[in-house]
Write a protein that holds these residues in place. Structure first.
Motif, PDB file in Angstrom:
ATOM      1  N   MET A  39      -3.317  -8.233  29.607  1.00 12.38           N
ATOM      2  CA  MET A  39      -3.676  -9.574  30.089  1.00 12.38           C
ATOM      3  C   MET A  39      -3.536 -10.644  29.010  1.00 12.38           C
ATOM      4  O   MET A  39      -3.783 -11.819  29.262  1.00 12.38           O
ATOM      5  N   GLU A  40      -3.127 -10.221  27.792  1.00 13.22           N
ATOM      6  CA  GLU A  40      -2.893 -11.140  26.675  1.00 13.22           C
ATOM      7  C   GLU A  40      -4.102 -12.020  26.395  1.00 13.22           C
ATOM      8  O   GLU A  40      -4.008 -13.252  26.296  1.00 13.22           O
ATOM      9  N   VAL A  41      -5.260 -11.362  26.285  1.00 16.92           N
ATOM     10  CA  VAL A  41      -6.488 -12.078  25.933  1.00 16.92           C
ATOM     11  C   VAL A  41      -6.971 -11.579  24.578  1.00 16.92           C
ATOM     12  O   VAL A  41      -6.894 -10.388  24.280  1.00 16.92           O
ATOM     13  N   ASN A  42      -7.462 -12.491  23.769  1.00  7.89           N
ATOM     14  CA  ASN A  42      -7.936 -12.143  22.423  1.00  7.89           C
ATOM     15  C   ASN A  42      -9.394 -12.518  22.188  1.00  7.89           C
ATOM     16  O   ASN A  42     -10.052 -11.937  21.331  1.00  7.89           O
ATOM     17  N   THR A  43      -9.893 -13.488  22.929  1.00  6.67           N
ATOM     18  CA  THR A  43     -11.263 -13.947  22.727  1.00  6.67           C
ATOM     19  C   THR A  43     -12.035 -13.922  24.046  1.00  6.67           C
ATOM     20  O   THR A  43     -11.446 -13.922  25.131  1.00  6.67           O
ATOM     21  N   THR A  44     -13.348 -13.957  23.946  1.00  6.06           N
ATOM     22  CA  THR A  44     -14.192 -13.943  25.144  1.00  6.06           C
ATOM     23  C   THR A  44     -14.041 -15.232  25.948  1.00  6.06           C
ATOM     24  O   THR A  44     -14.297 -15.236  27.158  1.00  6.06           O
TER      25      THR A  44
END
Length: 297
Positions: A39-44
């Motif tokens: 999902m190409e997420v790195n942060t909350t």
């Protein structure tokens, strides 16, 4: 907040506070990491209900997840997000409103008695490069088929855990962090004795029961995986290590073992887990149906 850093804190907390196994923390890292990469997420700050729900849609539609795989990701992400909410890194658990599919009610896949015997024959007579491999591998696969040990339980066995004099195997901190003792048969004991004699000749001194052939250390998971592939090809039988565990259970029932004793040997927390094997063995059911009072002698 960076998810990767949070995941490390969560795994540390899970290991040292909750006391989960190394395999469980490995699963946390793998599943949460896979979610972030896909999902190409790195942060909350990048997390929301749509992102989370789309991931499970991708899993089912594009990646062709089975129900079991879906549930594994679901439970892993749920416990991680719950921890994030507790630590105030998230305001809500975005997985809570996601529907969880029902488990597939499939019977455990097990070998027939003749196939299990044939596999042990192949293991013993395989053209190994060294005789030590012959005795170690036969002892190892006999242990799987005669005790129903899980893969990690076997690889974690120590020399002191196997008592040939009293014919028992002590499983230290098996699944669910539970110890248990499994009785072993004379047939299995003979195979183990031959292996231990060869092990002594090779001057293996490491504490692990099953050892590497070229190093003085315990046999590895990768080594076992390669061996399984070799034996599948040599025998023409498709099996996994868990198939051997299922085979142990079904053969024990066919031999007349009661469900309570089998549950204890398998290390099941709930006897309901063991009862599924009652449906998978026709021989056991056949032995019971003849007890119908209307049967004619």
């Amino acid at each position: 907040m960076n998810i990767e850093l949070l995941l490390e804190d969560f795994c540390y907390y899970s290991s040292y506070i909750r006391g989960v196994s190394d395999m469980t923390t490995k699963r946390y890292r793998e599943k949460v990491g896979a979610f972030c990469r896909t999902m190409e997420v790195n942060t909350t700050d990048e997390l929301n209900e749509k992102v989370v729900h789309n991931y499970f849609l991708i899993g089912r539609v594009q990646k062709k997840w089975s129900v079991a795989t879906y549930r594994t990701y679901y439970m892993t992400l749920k416990v991680f997000f719950n921890w994030c909410v507790t630590k105030k890194h998230l305001e809500e658990n975005f997985i809570e409103n996601l529907e969880l599919p029902k488990r597939e009610k499939s019977l455990p896949k097990a070998m027939k008695k003749r196939d299990a015997l044939f596999l042990l024959e192949v293991v013993y007579n395989y053209p190994y490069t060294h005789r030590f491999l012959k005795y170690r591998n036969h002892a190892m696969f006999s242990m799987f088929l005669f005790t129903g040990l899980r893969k990690n339980e076997l690889l974690n066995l120590k020399l002191n855990d196997v008592d040939l004099e009293n014919l028992t195997v002590f499983v230290r901190q098996g699944k669910g962090n539970k110890d248990r003792i499994i009785p072993i048969s004379y047939t299995l004991a003979q195979s183990l004795k031959k292996y231990l004699l060869e092990r002594k000749k090779q001057r293996k001194t490491c504490p692990e029961f099953f050892v590497s052939s070229n190093r003085n250390k315990g046999y590895s998971e990768n080594g076992l995986k390669l061996l399984v592939n070799q034996l599948r090809e040599a025998s023409g039988l498709y099996f996994t290590i868990h198939t051997l565990r299922h085979t142990f259970a079904t053969l024990m029932l066919e031999g007349g073992c009661d469900i309570f004793s089998l549950s204890k040997m398998m290390g099941h927390s709930d006897i309901k887990t063991t009862t599924i094997y009652l449906s998978s063995t026709a021989e056991h059911l056949r032995s019971q149906v003849v007890k119908h009072p209307l049967n004619i002698d």
